[in-house]
Scaffold this active site. Sequence first.
Site, PDB file in Angstrom:
ATOM      1  N   ASP A  12      89.254 -55.221  19.139  1.00 46.34           N
ATOM      2  CA  ASP A  12      89.429 -53.774  19.163  1.00 46.34           C
ATOM      3  C   ASP A  12      90.643 -53.450  20.035  1.00 46.34           C
ATOM      4  O   ASP A  12      91.133 -54.309  20.771  1.00 46.34           O
ATOM      5  CB  ASP A  12      88.164 -53.116  19.762  1.00 46.34           C
ATOM      6  CG  ASP A  12      88.284 -51.612  19.857  1.00 46.34           C
ATOM      7  OD1 ASP A  12      88.717 -50.978  18.876  1.00 46.34           O
ATOM      8  OD2 ASP A  12      87.980 -51.045  20.930  1.00 46.34           O
ATOM      9  N   SER A  13      91.068 -52.203  19.982  1.00 45.02           N
ATOM     10  CA  SER A  13      92.161 -51.758  20.846  1.00 45.02           C
ATOM     11  C   SER A  13      91.745 -51.776  22.322  1.00 45.02           C
ATOM     12  O   SER A  13      92.587 -51.792  23.196  1.00 45.02           O
ATOM     13  CB  SER A  13      92.561 -50.337  20.453  1.00 45.02           C
ATOM     14  OG  SER A  13      91.429 -49.490  20.513  1.00 45.02           O
ATOM     15  N   CYS A  75      87.919 -52.198  15.264  1.00 45.85           N
ATOM     16  CA  CYS A  75      88.693 -50.963  15.435  1.00 45.85           C
ATOM     17  C   CYS A  75      89.038 -50.355  14.071  1.00 45.85           C
ATOM     18  O   CYS A  75      89.576 -51.037  13.198  1.00 45.85           O
ATOM     19  CB  CYS A  75      89.971 -51.324  16.187  1.00 45.85           C
ATOM     20  SG  CYS A  75      91.092 -49.961  16.447  1.00 45.85           S
ATOM     21  N   GLU A 153      85.544 -42.003  26.675  1.00 47.81           N
ATOM     22  CA  GLU A 153      85.898 -43.023  27.676  1.00 47.81           C
ATOM     23  C   GLU A 153      85.771 -42.495  29.094  1.00 47.81           C
ATOM     24  O   GLU A 153      85.439 -43.228  30.018  1.00 47.81           O
ATOM     25  CB  GLU A 153      87.347 -43.487  27.461  1.00 47.81           C
ATOM     26  CG  GLU A 153      87.427 -44.656  26.534  1.00 47.81           C
ATOM     27  CD  GLU A 153      88.846 -44.944  26.088  1.00 47.81           C
ATOM     28  OE1 GLU A 153      89.784 -44.766  26.878  1.00 47.81           O
ATOM     29  OE2 GLU A 153      88.992 -45.355  24.924  1.00 47.81           O
ATOM     30  N   CYS A 185      85.277 -44.276  13.936  1.00 49.94           N
ATOM     31  CA  CYS A 185      85.906 -44.658  15.203  1.00 49.94           C
ATOM     32  C   CYS A 185      84.877 -45.388  16.048  1.00 49.94           C
ATOM     33  O   CYS A 185      83.690 -45.018  16.044  1.00 49.94           O
ATOM     34  CB  CYS A 185      86.411 -43.417  15.929  1.00 49.94           C
ATOM     35  SG  CYS A 185      87.161 -43.766  17.521  1.00 49.94           S
ATOM     36  N   HIS A 187      84.187 -45.319  19.057  1.00 51.85           N
ATOM     37  CA  HIS A 187      83.525 -44.594  20.150  1.00 51.85           C
ATOM     38  C   HIS A 187      82.396 -43.667  19.699  1.00 51.85           C
ATOM     39  O   HIS A 187      81.570 -43.257  20.501  1.00 51.85           O
ATOM     40  CB  HIS A 187      84.544 -43.730  20.886  1.00 51.85           C
ATOM     41  CG  HIS A 187      85.604 -44.498  21.617  1.00 51.85           C
ATOM     42  ND1 HIS A 187      86.317 -45.519  21.043  1.00 51.85           N
ATOM     43  CD2 HIS A 187      86.066 -44.381  22.878  1.00 51.85           C
ATOM     44  CE1 HIS A 187      87.191 -45.998  21.929  1.00 51.85           C
ATOM     45  NE2 HIS A 187      87.053 -45.328  23.051  1.00 51.85           N
TER      46      HIS A 187
HETATM   47  N1  DGL Z   1      89.253 -48.221  18.538  1.00 51.84           N
HETATM   48  C1  DGL Z   1      89.946 -47.066  17.994  1.00 51.84           C
HETATM   49  C2  DGL Z   1      89.424 -46.806  16.570  1.00 51.84           C
HETATM   50  O1  DGL Z   1      88.300 -47.155  16.228  1.00 51.84           O
HETATM   51  C3  DGL Z   1      89.765 -45.850  18.862  1.00 51.84           C
HETATM   52  C4  DGL Z   1      90.540 -45.914  20.156  1.00 51.84           C
HETATM   53  C5  DGL Z   1      92.024 -46.062  19.968  1.00 51.84           C
HETATM   54  O2  DGL Z   1      92.685 -45.120  19.469  1.00 51.84           O
HETATM   55  O3  DGL Z   1      92.516 -47.134  20.303  1.00 51.84           O
HETATM   56  O4  DGL Z   1      90.132 -46.255  15.775  1.00 51.84           O
END
Ligand code: DGL
Length: 266
Positions: A12-13, A75, A153, A185, A187
């Site tokens: 993930d990011s 992600c 976050e 997403c 989150h």
């Molecule tokens: N992990 C990213 C997503 O699911 C969200 C956070 C980011 O923008 O890095 O798109």
Amino acid sequence: MSTASQPIGIFDSGIGGLTVAHAIRQQLPQEHLLYFGDTAHLPYGDKSEAAIQAYSIKIADILLRHGCKVIVIACHSASSAAYELLREYVNKKAHIINVIDPMVEKINRENSGETVGLIGTKRTVQSGVYARKLRADVSLRSLATPLLAPMIEEGFFNNQISHDIIAQYLGDAHLSGIQRLILACTHYPLIKKEIDAYYRGAVTLLDSAEIAAQALKEYLTTTGLLNDSRQATEQFFVSDYTDAFAASTRLFFQREVPLQRHALWD
Ligand code: DGL
């Protein structure tokens, strides 16, 4: 050739993808997990496709070096920007699962003329990937909701601020009349209850973390790659370490986990 005892790589990011790792842990308690969060480069949601592709290739290299049998792109932004490229790059060395295709398959299978909403980052929404992959008779209404990830976050959920921001986004005319909503997403599982409360249960929420974990389980089962280890291990790498990231793991994984720094570039 992959064997059952090799780990599942998840990337993930940042640490938000721990929601996907958690869903995987719930459904596959006997698998070894290796997580990579590219905290040095988050957010991916505001990055170009080219930048996300470059990071994703580097991360895939690391996961392959650790012998992962499957790579899960947790992600959404990376799934929309880099999946096809990664599949070609990784080729037969590991199977790749993203968080978009299992959702698309579910909707294409079940949809009966409903209007489906989608919320996600700018990258995911601008990519148009869902509109390309969903059946033509699915009416899709996508809205970029970039404030939600940083809000979560910072620990802002289940409070007045999150309530107002969520209401502002979901009240957008573009989403009116939807019957299902894709939470596109990493989150958003954390604000699922608030979104549900906003709609008073009238809209079905589609949680991509759960659906991707199910797809992974199905893949491991049908290919005979399910592990039967009694002592499943977990490793969590991040490309940049801060105490704040470490503290946030509890939010996304339901318990605190140790983060190890691992450079993305050699
Ligand atoms: N992990 C990213 C997503 O699911 C969200 C956070 C980011 O923008 O890095 O798109």
